[in-house]
Design a protein around this motif. Structure first.
Motif, mmCIF file in Angstrom:
data_model
loop_
_atom_site.group_PDB
_atom_site.id
_atom_site.type_symbol
_atom_site.label_atom_id
_atom_site.label_comp_id
_atom_site.label_asym_id
_atom_site.label_seq_id
_atom_site.Cartn_x
_atom_site.Cartn_y
_atom_site.Cartn_z
ATOM 1 N N LEU A 28 0.955 -1.230 -0.186
ATOM 2 C CA LEU A 28 -0.122 0.324 -0.026
ATOM 3 C C LEU A 28 0.859 1.210 -0.035
ATOM 4 C CD1 LEU A 28 -2.929 -0.566 2.162
ATOM 5 C CD2 LEU A 28 -2.813 -0.565 0.127
ATOM 6 N N ARG A 29 2.177 1.219 0.559
ATOM 7 C CA ARG A 29 2.734 2.195 0.905
ATOM 8 C C ARG A 29 3.556 2.370 -0.565
ATOM 9 N NH1 ARG A 29 3.234 0.664 6.213
ATOM 10 N NH2 ARG A 29 4.607 -0.824 5.778
ATOM 11 N N ARG A 30 3.710 1.213 -1.067
ATOM 12 C CA ARG A 30 4.030 1.952 -2.910
ATOM 13 C C ARG A 30 3.083 1.928 -3.701
ATOM 14 N NH1 ARG A 30 10.003 -1.409 -2.092
ATOM 15 N NH2 ARG A 30 9.849 -1.459 0.424
ATOM 16 N N GLY A 31 1.334 2.086 -3.397
ATOM 17 C CA GLY A 31 1.043 2.770 -4.357
ATOM 18 C C GLY A 31 -0.013 1.438 -5.194
ATOM 19 N N TRP A 32 0.329 0.386 -4.594
ATOM 20 C CA TRP A 32 -0.666 -0.774 -4.844
ATOM 21 C C TRP A 32 -1.895 -0.810 -4.064
ATOM 22 C CZ3 TRP A 32 1.093 -5.658 -7.091
ATOM 23 C CH2 TRP A 32 2.602 -5.206 -8.097
ATOM 24 N N HIS A 33 -2.681 -1.511 -5.186
ATOM 25 C CA HIS A 33 -4.324 -2.196 -4.657
ATOM 26 C C HIS A 33 -3.771 -3.382 -3.976
ATOM 27 C CE1 HIS A 33 -8.179 -1.967 -4.571
ATOM 28 N NE2 HIS A 33 -8.497 -3.292 -3.817
ATOM 29 N N VAL A 34 -4.216 -3.541 -3.231
ATOM 30 C CA VAL A 34 -4.136 -4.800 -2.164
ATOM 31 C C VAL A 34 -5.597 -5.819 -2.023
ATOM 32 C CG1 VAL A 34 -3.534 -6.517 0.107
ATOM 33 C CG2 VAL A 34 -2.294 -4.900 -0.678
ATOM 34 N N VAL A 35 -5.424 -6.993 -2.656
ATOM 35 C CA VAL A 35 -6.481 -8.429 -2.483
ATOM 36 C C VAL A 35 -5.798 -8.578 -1.780
ATOM 37 C CG1 VAL A 35 -8.636 -9.724 -3.311
ATOM 38 C CG2 VAL A 35 -8.002 -7.968 -4.402
ATOM 39 N N GLY A 36 -6.443 -9.586 -0.024
ATOM 40 C CA GLY A 36 -6.314 -10.003 0.943
ATOM 41 C C GLY A 36 -6.598 -11.225 1.293
#
Length: 235
Positions: A28-36
């Motif tokens: 997230l800090r690197r600008g990604w979207h996360v599906v966890g």
């Protein structure tokens, strides 16, 4: 006006706590979207992370040891494509000090299913959702290295990770023509619930560097067994 570029997305299996949760936060800090994914319906650290980053975290339910849950997840995500699939889920046996001759059959089966069979089932079932130039990764361990095992200890855990490494090598061999990068990741001995309080690395020492290593891999097809500093781990 040009269409704005969508952020890259990771499908992170096992993101409710420990290394998986820290990885979610780092992406997230690197600008990604996360599906966890999380197990069960209880509130977890991933839910708190989702609250802190509205619209950037999606939470799915999955226990990797249940094939029906994996099939349902595959169906729910059928229309999606991901830049990275990373399988973090794993555990150890109740008494990691036992030699292999002391381990019960039930503990042996449970750990092999959780650490070796189930992660590979996830990869086999979800790999088609990863873009052709993306990355497929699994959290292994330096203790899965046969060449580096000079002291024994944690024998069942070591064996389960060595088995995982072998199964992933077989997967990579069957997909030798793929442009995807594939990584077995050794995060170092980290102070988590699994790693224990005596581990020398804090999560903050391992995870940002681990993510650096993962992000450097796309564009380099084939399987690598790497540690959190990007060094090759002997098989």
């Amino acid at each position: 006006m040009p269409t704005p570029l969508l952020p890259p997305t990771i499908l992170l299996i096992g993101a409710s706590r420990g290394l998986g949760l820290a990885m979610a936060g780092e992406f997230l800090r690197r600008g990604w979207h996360v599906v966890g994914t999380v197990r069960g319906t209880a509130r977890t650290g991933l839910h708190e992370l989702a609250d802190a980053h509205p619209g950037r975290v999606e939470i799915e339910t999955l226990d990797i040891c249940f094939a029906d849950q994996l099939a349902a997840l595959r169906q729910r995500l059928d229309h999606r494509r991901f830049d990275m699939l990373f399988v973090n889920a794993g555990t150890t046996n109740p008494d990691p000090t036992q030699t292999i001759g002391e381990v019960s059959t039930r503990d042996f089966v449970d750990l092999m299913v959780t650490n070796a069979l189930s992660p590979m089932r996830v990869v086999e079932r979800l790999e088609a959702l990863v873009i052709s130039t993306g990355l497929i990764g699994i959290m292994s361990s330096g203790q899965g290295s046969i060449a580096n095992n000079e002291k024994g200890m944690r024998e069942l855990y070591r064996g389960s990770k060595a088995a995982l490494n072998m199964f992933m090598r077989s997967f990579a061999a069957r997909h030798a023509g793929s442009a995807r990068a594939m990584v077995l990741m050794a995060p170092g001995w980290v102070r988590t619930e699994l790693g224990g309080a005596e581990a020398p690395l804090a999560i903050e020492d391992s995870v940002p560097r681990l993510v650096d290593v993962l992000l450097a891999q796309p564009g380099t097809p084939g399987l690598r067994y790497l540690d959190y500093l990007g060094r090759t781990v002997p098989w």
